[in-house]
Scaffold this motif. Sequence first.
Motif, mmCIF file in Angstrom:
data_model
loop_
_atom_site.group_PDB
_atom_site.id
_atom_site.type_symbol
_atom_site.label_atom_id
_atom_site.label_comp_id
_atom_site.label_asym_id
_atom_site.label_seq_id
_atom_site.Cartn_x
_atom_site.Cartn_y
_atom_site.Cartn_z
ATOM 1 N N ASN A 95 -0.727 -6.543 8.955
ATOM 2 C CA ASN A 95 0.076 -7.000 10.094
ATOM 3 C C ASN A 95 1.261 -6.083 10.341
ATOM 4 O O ASN A 95 1.755 -5.982 11.469
ATOM 5 N N LYS A 96 1.705 -5.428 9.282
ATOM 6 C CA LYS A 96 2.844 -4.513 9.432
ATOM 7 C C LYS A 96 2.378 -3.106 9.798
ATOM 8 O O LYS A 96 3.171 -2.160 9.807
ATOM 9 N N GLY A 97 1.080 -2.959 9.997
ATOM 10 C CA GLY A 97 0.557 -1.689 10.484
ATOM 11 C C GLY A 97 -0.021 -0.754 9.431
ATOM 12 O O GLY A 97 -0.408 0.379 9.752
ATOM 13 N N HIS A 98 -0.101 -1.197 8.185
ATOM 14 C CA HIS A 98 -0.646 -0.307 7.139
ATOM 15 C C HIS A 98 -2.159 -0.168 7.292
ATOM 16 O O HIS A 98 -2.856 -1.130 7.604
ATOM 17 N N LYS A 99 -2.644 1.046 7.020
ATOM 18 C CA LYS A 99 -4.087 1.321 7.136
ATOM 19 C C LYS A 99 -4.639 1.546 5.728
ATOM 20 O O LYS A 99 -4.030 2.267 4.931
ATOM 21 N N PHE A 100 -5.805 0.969 5.465
ATOM 22 C CA PHE A 100 -6.375 1.061 4.124
ATOM 23 C C PHE A 100 -7.650 1.900 4.125
ATOM 24 O O PHE A 100 -8.437 1.832 5.056
ATOM 25 N N ALA A 101 -7.814 2.653 3.056
ATOM 26 C CA ALA A 101 -8.988 3.530 2.972
ATOM 27 C C ALA A 101 -10.059 2.947 2.061
ATOM 28 O O ALA A 101 -11.212 3.373 2.106
ATOM 29 N N SER A 102 -9.696 1.991 1.203
ATOM 30 C CA SER A 102 -10.659 1.513 0.210
ATOM 31 C C SER A 102 -10.834 0.001 0.290
ATOM 32 O O SER A 102 -10.138 -0.683 1.046
ATOM 33 N N GLU A 103 -11.766 -0.495 -0.545
ATOM 34 C CA GLU A 103 -11.980 -1.948 -0.603
ATOM 35 C C GLU A 103 -11.258 -2.549 -1.804
ATOM 36 O O GLU A 103 -11.440 -3.712 -2.136
ATOM 37 N N THR A 104 -10.463 -1.750 -2.487
ATOM 38 C CA THR A 104 -9.887 -2.222 -3.747
ATOM 39 C C THR A 104 -8.661 -3.098 -3.543
ATOM 40 O O THR A 104 -7.988 -3.018 -2.520
ATOM 41 N N ASP A 105 -8.370 -3.886 -4.583
ATOM 42 C CA ASP A 105 -7.101 -4.618 -4.602
ATOM 43 C C ASP A 105 -5.960 -3.638 -4.908
ATOM 44 O O ASP A 105 -4.855 -3.754 -4.393
ATOM 45 N N SER A 106 -6.277 -2.612 -5.712
ATOM 46 C CA SER A 106 -5.251 -1.673 -6.194
ATOM 47 C C SER A 106 -4.536 -0.958 -5.044
ATOM 48 O O SER A 106 -3.346 -0.645 -5.144
ATOM 49 N N GLU A 107 -5.262 -0.686 -3.950
ATOM 50 C CA GLU A 107 -4.676 0.142 -2.885
ATOM 51 C C GLU A 107 -3.461 -0.510 -2.221
ATOM 52 O O GLU A 107 -2.637 0.175 -1.612
ATOM 53 N N ILE A 108 -3.342 -1.833 -2.379
ATOM 54 C CA ILE A 108 -2.168 -2.451 -1.734
ATOM 55 C C ILE A 108 -0.873 -1.999 -2.426
ATOM 56 O O ILE A 108 0.192 -2.036 -1.818
ATOM 57 N N ILE A 109 -0.959 -1.540 -3.678
ATOM 58 C CA ILE A 109 0.280 -1.229 -4.423
ATOM 59 C C ILE A 109 1.065 -0.087 -3.762
ATOM 60 O O ILE A 109 2.249 -0.258 -3.470
ATOM 61 N N PRO A 110 0.438 1.093 -3.501
ATOM 62 C CA PRO A 110 1.235 2.139 -2.863
ATOM 63 C C PRO A 110 1.778 1.712 -1.497
ATOM 64 O O PRO A 110 2.878 2.106 -1.116
ATOM 65 N N HIS A 111 1.021 0.892 -0.785
ATOM 66 C CA HIS A 111 1.504 0.443 0.528
ATOM 67 C C HIS A 111 2.683 -0.516 0.382
ATOM 68 O O HIS A 111 3.628 -0.470 1.170
ATOM 69 N N LEU A 112 2.601 -1.369 -0.644
ATOM 70 C CA LEU A 112 3.736 -2.269 -0.877
ATOM 71 C C LEU A 112 4.978 -1.466 -1.239
ATOM 72 O O LEU A 112 6.082 -1.762 -0.783
ATOM 73 N N ILE A 113 4.781 -0.420 -2.058
ATOM 74 C CA ILE A 113 5.924 0.414 -2.458
ATOM 75 C C ILE A 113 6.495 1.110 -1.221
ATOM 76 O O ILE A 113 7.707 1.147 -1.006
ATOM 77 N N GLU A 114 5.584 1.619 -0.392
ATOM 78 C CA GLU A 114 6.018 2.288 0.844
ATOM 79 C C GLU A 114 6.878 1.334 1.697
ATOM 80 O O GLU A 114 7.928 1.696 2.223
ATOM 81 N N GLU A 115 6.411 0.107 1.803
ATOM 82 C CA GLU A 115 7.115 -0.894 2.589
ATOM 83 C C GLU A 115 8.497 -1.174 1.992
ATOM 84 O O GLU A 115 9.490 -1.241 2.702
#
Length: 596
Positions: free
Chosen positions: A123-143
Amino acid sequence: MCGIFGYIGSKKNAAQTVLSGLKLLEYRGYDSWGIAIKPQNLKLKTQNEKLIIDKHIGKIGKAVIGNKLSVISHLAIGHTRWATHGGVTDKNAHPHLDCKKEIAVVHNGIIENFEDLKKDLKNKGHKFASETDSEIIPHLIEEEMKTTKNIEKAVKNTFNKLKGMNALVVSSIKSNEIIAAKTGSPLVVGKGEEDFYLASDASGILPHTKNLLFMSDNQMVILGKKPKLLNLLDGKTEKMTFEKATWETKFEEKGDFPHFMIKEIGQQSTIIRSIAKNIDSQLEKLTAAIENAHGTFFIGAGTAYHAGLVGTYLFSKISKRHVNMAVASEFNYLLDFINKESLIIALSQSGETIDVIEPLSIAQKKGSTIASLVNSPGSTIFRMSDIKLLLNAGVEQAVASTKAYTAKVSKLLIISYMIYKREDEASKQLLLAAEEIDRIIKEKEKLKPVADFLSKSENVYIIGRGVSFATSLEAALKIKEVTYIHAEGLAGGELKHGTLALISKGTPCIVFAPQDETYQAILSNAIEIKSRGGVIIGVGPKKEDVFDYFIQVKDCLDANPIAQIVPAQILAYLIAVKRGLDPDKPRNLAKSVTVK
Ligand code: F6R
């Protein structure tokens, strides 16, 4: 599961150091791997300066550093994966990146609330490349960076948002640090002369340094010029205290053996002889604790559970003691009656199995005494135990556990006889079993016709009574995990209660028939199977007419379960090879199970 390795320091080839570390941790997961490096001489003046990422599907095996990573670097993090969320693809391999590709993260664990967090990030506009749960971590840090402008705070806030048991390691293009935090999943920091190492297991670090810091849950470490350890619960800085490892982890080569599994099967007699001759003070301490406890419970998973089950029969027969045995993951739901007079004995090869650690921690909080029989010194279970017994079986590299199993059963046999004050008798029987194992291995070619027959089967049933019931469960587990044939172990007495319905013409059935109190009854079961068309593979000291195939295992008295399992281990190995499978790294499995 999953192996994490990180390096920061004066070496110029951080990628190579991480790759070598990952190779030692590959037993934790081997479906894909990846490395992120921060190249040296970054001026950060252009938008193009980025972390370099290299990811691959498959085992690391003999992988070498490719062109992409062969630049000077003092900082790298890497990961070897055992898939939980998302299939085995390049994209799902770690490290994962944020939208700007400035933050790289490797992760071990399962983020229980990842769906909600991911939805919010999308919802905040982040784009994901994988199906993993792990990928949310770098995006959360970015946020988080948007408001905190500080990587340390951003990682801390991110970590506190994650539910579940997680270990994560972060590197950012904009900082000369590695930041790591954990709860549940293990992380160890190693301190070298001019560098730091970080790994999910001390064995990866020991080739570089013996100064280790085992991170506790809810700690965060910042490794760089100004290293720091933080308690994430109260935000306070903690002293970084490194302990000197007193052990070595000797990884062996396969040598003349085609696979580790067959090499390790062959090492069993030597290990058993050594156990028979060395009765250490911890054994005496454990025996006394069993005698004083108000309720003793064995817990373990998989093969370790089967070893404990053998133990319950040995304790009942030899020491006239009742011991409870529970599958570790189920023990969580049986803890209500545990109290400070209870003794919990954990059995574990790796010492890192989360299904064992979780109930142990709960029992520990209730004041119970914790004892353990583990193979890995320095492991979590070993460190948290009040009474620590090492199996001394040497590093077990094949995923299927063989030598750690017989080592556990050997120690349990000694303990049962120690309670009965006849440990000399246990030693004699262990030596007998070791001799018999040597003979079985020497004559292993004789098992080939049975392996050939079984390799064409879709199902195999395995029965035993008494202590051999536990052996039948372990034999079935060995066969299914490396051959992918459906194998079912059961108590002979249970056949008529259901499974007999599955026997038809040609169904293979392995029958453990030692000449103990179960002999006549198990032969009757064999006859019942045969009269329904089943093909009987008898394992025991004496050939009987009902056997279509006979595997001789001479009588080793109470050490029978130790000798008897060996032909089943060899059969599993031979069938796997016959079917063109890699017995050392079966599909979907990993050596150390650190997620629930
Ligand atoms: C089977 C096998 C597994 C392990 C189980 C527990 O061959 O290796 O069933 O026994 O995952 O592992 P540890 O003993 O490390 O706790």
